[in-house]
Each structure stands twice: as structure tokens, then as C-alpha cells.
Design a protein around this motif. Structure first.
Motif, PDB file in Angstrom:
ATOM      1  N   ASP A 200       0.989  -1.450  -0.086  1.00  0.00           N
ATOM      2  CA  ASP A 200       0.099   0.254   0.022  1.00  0.00           C
ATOM      3  C   ASP A 200       1.213   1.085   0.231  1.00  0.00           C
ATOM      4  N   GLU A 201       2.066   1.412   0.693  1.00  0.00           N
ATOM      5  CA  GLU A 201       2.908   1.962   0.824  1.00  0.00           C
ATOM      6  C   GLU A 201       3.381   2.675  -0.681  1.00  0.00           C
ATOM      7  N   ALA A 202       3.215   1.561  -1.693  1.00  0.00           N
ATOM      8  CA  ALA A 202       4.357   1.955  -2.606  1.00  0.00           C
ATOM      9  C   ALA A 202       2.848   2.560  -3.255  1.00  0.00           C
ATOM     10  N   LEU A 203       1.405   1.360  -4.094  1.00  0.00           N
ATOM     11  CA  LEU A 203       1.044   2.793  -4.224  1.00  0.00           C
ATOM     12  C   LEU A 203       0.346   3.795  -3.697  1.00  0.00           C
ATOM     13  N   TYR A 204       0.686   4.110  -2.406  1.00  0.00           N
ATOM     14  CA  TYR A 204       0.345   5.758  -2.384  1.00  0.00           C
ATOM     15  C   TYR A 204       0.980   6.224  -3.002  1.00  0.00           C
ATOM     16  N   TRP A 205       2.114   6.111  -2.723  1.00  0.00           N
ATOM     17  CA  TRP A 205       3.587   7.027  -3.415  1.00  0.00           C
ATOM     18  C   TRP A 205       3.300   7.438  -5.153  1.00  0.00           C
ATOM     19  N   ILE A 206       2.051   6.162  -5.483  1.00  0.00           N
ATOM     20  CA  ILE A 206       2.356   6.385  -7.119  1.00  0.00           C
ATOM     21  C   ILE A 206       1.146   7.039  -7.412  1.00  0.00           C
ATOM     22  N   ALA A 207       0.387   7.127  -6.225  1.00  0.00           N
ATOM     23  CA  ALA A 207      -0.923   8.171  -6.692  1.00  0.00           C
ATOM     24  C   ALA A 207      -1.071   9.567  -5.592  1.00  0.00           C
ATOM     25  N   ARG A 208       0.007   9.898  -5.867  1.00  0.00           N
ATOM     26  CA  ARG A 208       0.747  10.879  -4.974  1.00  0.00           C
ATOM     27  C   ARG A 208       1.083  11.304  -6.123  1.00  0.00           C
ATOM     28  N   GLU A 209       2.476  10.684  -6.654  1.00  0.00           N
ATOM     29  CA  GLU A 209       3.019  11.644  -7.360  1.00  0.00           C
ATOM     30  C   GLU A 209       2.008  11.954  -9.578  1.00  0.00           C
ATOM     31  N   SER A 210       1.291  10.726  -9.354  1.00  0.00           N
ATOM     32  CA  SER A 210       0.903  11.164 -10.516  1.00  0.00           C
ATOM     33  C   SER A 210      -1.062  12.532 -10.478  1.00  0.00           C
ATOM     34  N   THR A 211      -0.610  12.695  -9.172  1.00  0.00           N
ATOM     35  CA  THR A 211      -1.264  14.389  -9.411  1.00  0.00           C
ATOM     36  C   THR A 211      -2.562  14.203  -9.331  1.00  0.00           C
ATOM     37  N   GLY A 212      -3.380  12.920  -9.662  1.00  0.00           N
ATOM     38  CA  GLY A 212      -4.695  13.112  -9.855  1.00  0.00           C
ATOM     39  C   GLY A 212      -5.100  12.691 -10.787  1.00  0.00           C
ATOM     40  N   SER A 213      -4.279  12.388 -12.780  1.00  0.00           N
ATOM     41  CA  SER A 213      -4.153  11.663 -13.622  1.00  0.00           C
ATOM     42  C   SER A 213      -4.254  10.122 -13.402  1.00  0.00           C
ATOM     43  N   ILE A 214      -5.273   9.613 -14.217  1.00  0.00           N
ATOM     44  CA  ILE A 214      -5.745   8.746 -14.160  1.00  0.00           C
ATOM     45  C   ILE A 214      -4.084   7.768 -15.575  1.00  0.00           C
ATOM     46  N   ARG A 215      -4.221   8.023 -16.338  1.00  0.00           N
ATOM     47  CA  ARG A 215      -3.131   7.840 -17.417  1.00  0.00           C
ATOM     48  C   ARG A 215      -1.668   8.368 -16.510  1.00  0.00           C
ATOM     49  N   ASP A 216      -1.308   8.795 -15.437  1.00  0.00           N
ATOM     50  CA  ASP A 216      -0.046   8.963 -15.630  1.00  0.00           C
ATOM     51  C   ASP A 216      -0.103   7.717 -14.228  1.00  0.00           C
ATOM     52  N   ALA A 217      -0.665   7.647 -13.163  1.00  0.00           N
ATOM     53  CA  ALA A 217      -0.939   6.626 -12.125  1.00  0.00           C
ATOM     54  C   ALA A 217      -0.282   5.363 -13.133  1.00  0.00           C
ATOM     55  N   TYR A 218      -0.901   5.523 -14.500  1.00  0.00           N
ATOM     56  CA  TYR A 218      -0.456   3.259 -15.184  1.00  0.00           C
ATOM     57  C   TYR A 218       0.301   4.030 -15.539  1.00  0.00           C
ATOM     58  N   THR A 219       1.045   4.730 -16.587  1.00  0.00           N
ATOM     59  CA  THR A 219       2.434   4.812 -16.962  1.00  0.00           C
ATOM     60  C   THR A 219       3.213   5.408 -15.664  1.00  0.00           C
ATOM     61  N   LEU A 220       3.802   5.442 -14.632  1.00  0.00           N
ATOM     62  CA  LEU A 220       4.062   5.159 -13.655  1.00  0.00           C
ATOM     63  C   LEU A 220       4.116   3.507 -13.308  1.00  0.00           C
ATOM     64  N   PHE A 221       3.867   2.951 -13.021  1.00  0.00           N
ATOM     65  CA  PHE A 221       2.889   1.926 -12.445  1.00  0.00           C
ATOM     66  C   PHE A 221       3.534   1.117 -13.396  1.00  0.00           C
ATOM     67  N   ASP A 222       3.669   1.074 -14.713  1.00  0.00           N
ATOM     68  CA  ASP A 222       4.074   0.085 -15.685  1.00  0.00           C
ATOM     69  C   ASP A 222       5.424   0.286 -15.578  1.00  0.00           C
ATOM     70  N   GLN A 223       6.574   1.419 -15.073  1.00  0.00           N
ATOM     71  CA  GLN A 223       7.497   1.753 -14.665  1.00  0.00           C
ATOM     72  C   GLN A 223       7.950   0.679 -14.006  1.00  0.00           C
ATOM     73  N   VAL A 224       7.300   0.920 -12.799  1.00  0.00           N
ATOM     74  CA  VAL A 224       7.387   0.636 -11.445  1.00  0.00           C
ATOM     75  C   VAL A 224       7.624  -0.579 -11.973  1.00  0.00           C
ATOM     76  N   THR A 225       6.749  -1.702 -12.437  1.00  0.00           N
ATOM     77  CA  THR A 225       6.403  -3.201 -12.662  1.00  0.00           C
ATOM     78  C   THR A 225       7.177  -3.271 -13.424  1.00  0.00           C
ATOM     79  N   ALA A 226       7.777  -2.806 -14.351  1.00  0.00           N
ATOM     80  CA  ALA A 226       9.810  -3.304 -15.126  1.00  0.00           C
ATOM     81  C   ALA A 226      10.723  -3.210 -14.013  1.00  0.00           C
ATOM     82  N   PHE A 227      10.720  -2.853 -12.955  1.00  0.00           N
ATOM     83  CA  PHE A 227      11.820  -3.957 -12.309  1.00  0.00           C
ATOM     84  C   PHE A 227      11.810  -4.151 -10.301  1.00  0.00           C
ATOM     85  N   SER A 228       9.985  -4.139 -10.388  1.00  0.00           N
ATOM     86  CA  SER A 228      10.002  -4.663  -9.621  1.00  0.00           C
ATOM     87  C   SER A 228      10.125  -6.576  -9.052  1.00  0.00           C
TER      88      SER A 228
END
Length: 677
Positions: A200-228
Motif C-alpha cells: 500500500d505504501e508503494a501504491l500511495y506513492w504512485i497515486a500521489r505522484e500522478s497528481t490526480g491523472s489516471i493515465r499518469d498513474a498507469y504509466t508510472l505503474f508500468d515503469q515500477v512494475t518493470a523493475f519490481s
């Protein structure tokens, strides 16, 4: 099957899939159900919040084989073609690439043809604000009266750039940013679909970094998923993206809170040597201080803090108060703006953390004012203590004072206030200001006043109040015998003679009598009597033969009476004082000139005054109508005011004028004159 990014794979396909845009979805569904379909829509809002997806859902709802319906099936030919972007009747145009008027003219020619196989021909123009002014003007008539089978859907991120003529022809829908909590839930669902564990801590960080944009959140999520490696954690995000975690920031800010700049700079150097960028460290520090400020204000919501409130250092929270934390946050916000033009961004960052080391000594202006007020109250002794039970005075509902039984009768009337008895601990609690040590002690009052027992209203000096000044003037108008008999007590102290005024001495309400008009030539009062005989020549203020004439004739300005229309008798001085008082409200210059007039004479319905200054004479003549109006209103009859210049006789000097006198006359534009002989 080729790889598909999360933002495309999880694009909403129905109105119910629009997260955070419930108002838009419900409005469009109700419009389709009732058959009230507009010919033009305008979707505006931040990036990545669902504007283009909503336009495609609306297109499917209108062209679905079971429609128009608020719930398109998604399986028919038209729905599948719209989803793939291959429908001939749903044309998507990039407004940033087709900005010219020729592109709009092509659209105008195409709308004349009906749709190929669908119910509606729909034009989706994305980033419509990029169109030129000529292109917008070419669209006006087409948007206002399109064919019944054409629907325009415009999408823009900058609504202010769309002309008002376009807005007035469209139904406008404003899309909002999505909350952190809803974004986190969408990311959790996406991770679950991919079979990835996510903290949850990681997902909250991604959600806050997206600043309310769902597309930005999904894009950052794909980037994090690649090295996790199938498990998304905050530690992995911090290490891979070069972030500074809460634990690291706790260590750094604890050094600052304890006032150790050397240790703080060493820790800071270690972070920079590890490859963390200065901009990222400033951003993480600002987020950390913001979280501290929220915690100090009682906010512990994890979606706002980004971490659990227990993870933040209690030592930092205890050392800095709310005002100091606000100061630290403003320091880093300003630092982020300054590093773009700085000689060395690292120097700016080190200076900021060095200032944090003495932040615990920062005092706000409000606290300084409070401390000064407390010190002033202590030094001046204006505070009072509560009286004892034996000295208490109870005030009943009627306002009468009932004293305690053990208070003597003499003390029942008035109980003097007692100064506060401050203890040593109270004095130590008040901050010390070195500037107050230089304030000189107040000098005691003059001895003569204390000996006579007078309570002067202004102990430090200054003019008497107006009522006392008028009283003094009336005392001077009495004869010498009356002054010696009634104004001086046997002990030699003056006695208030205001009670001896007659009704004729009191001017009517709103009138004012200047002191210089009330005083007469024989206003000098002999305050002390001596036993030595005084000769007639020494006692008379006029040594020449006209002494008897001056003593016997009173001032005509005080004795001359003028009868008004309603039968009242007023003196010339009262008329002059009232006019001066009324003029001083709106025209102080004219009132000042009127006060410099020498004498007033009344002949029939004309009042004549004399003045020595030609400039003042010209000013009074300019406002003579106003003065006459005031006099007429006072007396109830028409009165004219005339001012004359007093003649002066120039003394012919029999000797040469000194050079100093000539210089003074030249500088002040004056002349040498003499009195009448």
C-alpha cells in the motif's frame, strides 16, 4: 498477442467505468435516455482524466445497434469498430495537427454527406484549443446548425483558449482530478490483474505522484512494475528512482532539529554522493516537512501523508512548533525556485539545511508582539490584582455598590487600585529586551503643581481643554475686584468660577467663541497682593493720558449686541466665532483668514471687517457669499459681509537700513512698516 500498456488496456468502455467523473456520466446517460442529444459537446479538464474515453463511450452509445442507449453492448460491429478506431462514421481529429482553416473547410464539406452505416456521423476533435482563429470562425455556422445526423465532440485541457462563441454553442462538461484514494484502488486492481503483489505504501506513492491523472498513474505503474520482479515495494522504488525515504529524511532532519549543522551537512553529502539529484532531494524534503505540518495540525490520514504518521520522527515533531514548521516549508519552496538561477544549486541546498539547524530559535512577528506587550504591562505596572475578600466590592443589578462588612465607611466610596505584586518567577518568564534598558526614567511632576494640589489634565504639559479655556477667558472679563474676591481662595489657590457664568455668557449650541476675541485689554490679573503701596503711574498699564479711556471703555466686540429675527441677543464675538467654526469644517484656509480680522462693525444689515494682509482680504472677498450665508442663517435675516484692508503708515527711516534687515525682507518678501502716529 502484443503487449498493451495498462492505460490502454484499462481504458473505460462504459459510463460506469468512469472513476471520479460521476457527474458527467450521469448527465450523459440521462440525456441519451430522454432523447435530448445535443449537436455539440465540449469536454474540458486536466490531462489523463477521461475526456477522450468519454467521447468514445458517447459515440458507442449513439451508434450501438441496440441504441441510442446509455449502456452500449460493446460486442456489435459499430462498438468494436469505435473501440479499435476504425469506424468510418466516427472521425477523430488531432486539433494540434489540423489547425488551419482548410482542414475545417474539409469538415464542412464532409458533413453534407450522411453517415456510411451508422446512425450518427460523429467528429471528435482533441486539443481543440490549438485551432487557429480563422478555423474557429469557419466552424461557427456548422456547429450552430449542423445536419441532424452530425454530432461534434470537442476535448481540451485549456478551456480559456477556446473562444466564447464556440463555448456558447456547446454543452460544457468539466472533468475533475481523481482523488489519491480512488487512484490507489485502481492501481491495486491493475496489480491484481497482472498477478503482482504491491504494498500500500508503494501504491500511495504512485497515486500521489500522478497528481490526480489516471493515465499518469498507469504509466508510472508500468515503469515500477518493470523493475519490481513481481513485488512492488516502496524501498525498491526509492532505490531505483533515486528517492530519499522517510527513514533517511528522519535522520537528516533530526540532525537539523538538534542544532548540529556539521553532522547535517555530512549526511547531506552522503545522499548527494549516492546519486540523488538536488531537485529530487528538495522535492522529497518539502513533502516531508508538509507531512510534519499536517501531523502537527492533527491530520494523520495516510493518503495525505503518503506514509503512516508513526514513521515520522517524534524528535523533530517535538522540537519545531507549527510556526517554525511553516517557516521550513516556505524555505524549501523558495529554494526550488531559486536553484534555477543560482551559481551553485548545491550551495543553495547546503545553506538551506544550515538555516534549519537554528530554526528552533526562530520567533514569528506575532510572538514578538505578544512578548513586547507582556513586558510593557510588567514594566508600566498597569495590571491590577484581584482584591481580597475583605476589600471586595459587589455591584448589584441596579449599579449600586455594596461593600463588605469589615470595610470602614471611609473606604466604601472608592477603593484605589493596587499594583500587581510580581514574584521573581514572573519576572524571569518575561523576555528581556536590551532596548528597554536605555529608556530614561520618567521625571517627577513639577513641585509647584504638587504643592498646590491641582490635578492638571495634562501633567506633561499642553493646552487646557476648550471648556477650561473659555472659563479662563470669562474670568478675565470680570473686574479686578471680583477676580480677587471670588477667583482666589484664602489659601491662594484658584477656584473654579464656571458656576458664576450668566446665561448671556454662554453661546448657543454649536457656536464657538475664540479666546482672542473674549479677552480684553485689561485682562492682566494681579495674582498676588503685596503690602507695599503702588503709585498710580505704576499700577496703570497705560502710562499716557489715555489710561482712563482704556479702563472705562470695554471691548465693543464683547458688549455690542445684535438682535436676531427670533429675538435673541448675540455679541459680535459670538457671530464671528460661529462663522469661523462652521468654515473650519470644510475650508480651513478661509476660517484661518477670518480669525485674523481685526474688528467687526455692524451698520444696518452690513457687517464690515478689517484685515492687514491683502492676500487674506482677497480670500475673504472670494468667500464672502458663504460667510454672508452663514450669518443670515444664524440671525434669521439677510446680512452682507464686507472686508476692508487696514491702512498702514510706512515710517520713513532717517538712517540707512542695515544689510541684515534687507536680507530678511528679501527672503521673506516683506517690508518695513511702522505704526500710526
Amino acid at each position: 498477442m502484443s503487449y498493451e500498456v495498462t492505460a490502454t488496456r484499462r481504458r473505460p468502455q462504459h459510463f460506469d467505468d468512469l472513476i471520479g467523473q460521476e457527474f458527467v456520466a450521469e448527465t450523459l446517460k440521462n440525456s441519451i435516455t430522454s432523447g435530448q442529444i445535443a449537436h455539440a459537446y465540449l469536454f474540458s479538464g486536466p490531462r489523463g482524466c477521461g475526456k477522450t474515453s468519454t467521447a468514445r463511450i458517447l459515440a458507442k452509445a449513439l451508434n450501438c445497434e441496440t441504441g441510442p442507449t446509455p449502456s452500449p453492448c460493446g460486442t456489435c460491429t459499430h462498438c468494436q469498430e469505435i473501440t479499435k478506431g476504425s469506424s468510418l462514421d466516427v472521425i477523430e481529429i488531432d486539433g494540434a495537427s489540423n489547425t488551419s482553416v482548410n482542414d475545417v473547410r474539409q469538415i464542412k464539406d464532409e458533413v453534407m454527406f450522411p453517415p456510411n452505416s451508422s446512425r450518427y456521423k460523429i467528429y471528435i476533435i482533441d486539443e481543440v484549443h490549438m485551432l487557429s482563429t480563422s478555423a474557429f470562425n469557419a466552424l461557427l455556422k456548422t456547429i450552430e446548425e449542423p445536419p441532424p445526423y452530425v454530432v461534434f465532440i470537442f476535448a481540451t485541457t485549456e478551456l480559456q483558449k477556446v473562444p466564447a462563441t464556440i463555448k456558447s454553442r456547446c454543452q460544457q462538461f468539466n472533468f475533475r482530478l481523481v482523488s489519491v484514494e480512488k487512484t490507489k484502488n485502481l492501481l491495486a486492481d491493475a496489480a491484481k490483474e497482472l498477478g503482482i503483489q504491491a504494498d500500500d505504501e508503494a501504491l500511495y506513492w504512485i497515486a500521489r505522484e500522478s497528481t490526480g491523472s489516471i493515465r499518469d498513474a498507469y504509466t508510472l505503474f508500468d515503469q515500477v512494475t518493470a523493475f519490481s520482479d513481481g513485488h512492488i515495494t516502496y524501498d525498491k522504488i526509492r532505490d531505483k528512482l533515486g528517492l530519499v525515504g522517510v527513514d533517511s529524511l528522519n535522520d537528516l532532519f533530526e540532525k537539523c532539529a538538534s542544532g548540529n549543522p556539521g553532522d547535517a551537512l555530512i549526511v547531506l553529502d552522503g545522499y548527494l554522493q549516492s546519486g540523488i539529484s538536488i531537485e529530487q532531494l528538495i522535492s522529497n524534503s518539502a513533502n516531508y516537512i508538509r507531512s510534519l505540518l499536517l501531523i502537527k495540525n492533527g491530520v494523520t490520514k495516510e493518503s495525505l501523508l503518503g506514509n503512516a504518521a508513526e514513521r515520522y520522527s517524534p524528535d523533530v515533531l517535538k522540537t519545531w512548533n507549527t510556526i517554525q514548521t511553516e517557516r521550513a516549508l516556505s524555505l524549501f519552496l523558495q529554494l526550488y525556485r531559486d536553484i534555477r538561477y543560482s551559481l551553485s544549486p548545491r550551495y543553495e541546498l547546503e545553506l538551506a539545511f544550515s538555516r534549519l539547524c537554528w530554526l528552533s530559535q526562530y520567533v514569528s512577528p506575532a510572538e514578538v508582539k505578544t512578548a513586547i506587550d507582556s513586558a510593557h504591562a510588567l514594566l508600566s505596572g498597569t495590571s491590577t490584582v484581584e482584591p481580597d475578600a475583605s476589600q471586595a466590592v459587589a455591584v448589584n443589578n441596579q449599579g449600586s455598590k455594596e461593600s463588605a462588612a469589615n470595610i470602614p465607611p471611609a473606604a466604601e466610596q472608592e477603593i484605589p487600585e493596587q499594583p500587581v505584586q510580581h514574584t521573581t518567577s514572573d519576572v524571569q518568564n518575561i523576555p528581556h529586551f536590551s532596548a528597554l534598558d536605555e529608556i530614561p526614567e520618567k521625571s517627577p511632576p513639577p513641585a509647584d503643581i504638587s504643592e498646590q494640589g491641582q490635578n492638571h489634565p495634562f501633567p506633561d504639559g499642553g493646552a487646557l481643554p476648550p471648556e477650561q479655556t473659555v472659563a479662563a477667558g470669562n474670568i478675565r472679563n470680570t473686574s479686578d475686584t471680583n477676580i480677587q474676591a471670588s477667583s482666589v481662595s484664602p489659601a491662594g489657590s484658584p477656584v473654579n468660577t464656571a458656576d458664576t457664568w450668566s446665561n448671556t455668557d454662554i453661546p448657543p449650541d454649536g457656536e464657538y467663541t475664540p479666546d482672542d476675541e473674549i479677552m480684553t485689554d485689561n485682562s492682566d490679573v494681579q495674582e498676588e497682593e503685596t503690602d507695599e503701596p503702588v503709585s498710580a503711574e505704576e499700577a496703570s498699564p497705560f502710562p499716557d493720558d489715555s489710561a482712563d479711556e482704556h479702563q472705562s471703555l470695554p471691548d465693543p466686540q464683547q458688549t455690542a449686541l445684535y438682535t436676531t429675527a427670533d429675538g435673541r441677543s448675540v455679541t459680535i464675538a459670538q457671530l464671528r466665532g460661529t462663522v469661523t467654526a462652521q468654515l473650519s469644517v470644510n475650508d480651513a484656509m478661509t476660517a484661518s483668514a477670518l480669525m485674523q480680522t481685526l474688528s467687526w462693525t455692524v451698520q444696518n444689515d452690513t457687517i464690515t471687517a478689517q484685515i492687514e494682509s491683502p492676500y487674506q482680504k482677497a480670500r475673504l472677498e472670494q468667500h464672502s457669499t458663504d460667510i454672508s450665508g452663514i450669518l443670515t442663517k444664524m440671525c434669521g435675516r439677510s446680512l452682507n459681509f464686507i472686508v476692508n484692508l487696514k491702512e498702514t503708515v510706512t515710517v520713513v527711516q532717517s538712517h540707512e537700513i542695515p544689510q541684515q534687515i534687507k536680507i530678511i525682507c528679501s527672503v521673506f518678501k516683506g517690508s518695513i512698516t511702522g505704526g500710526k502716529k
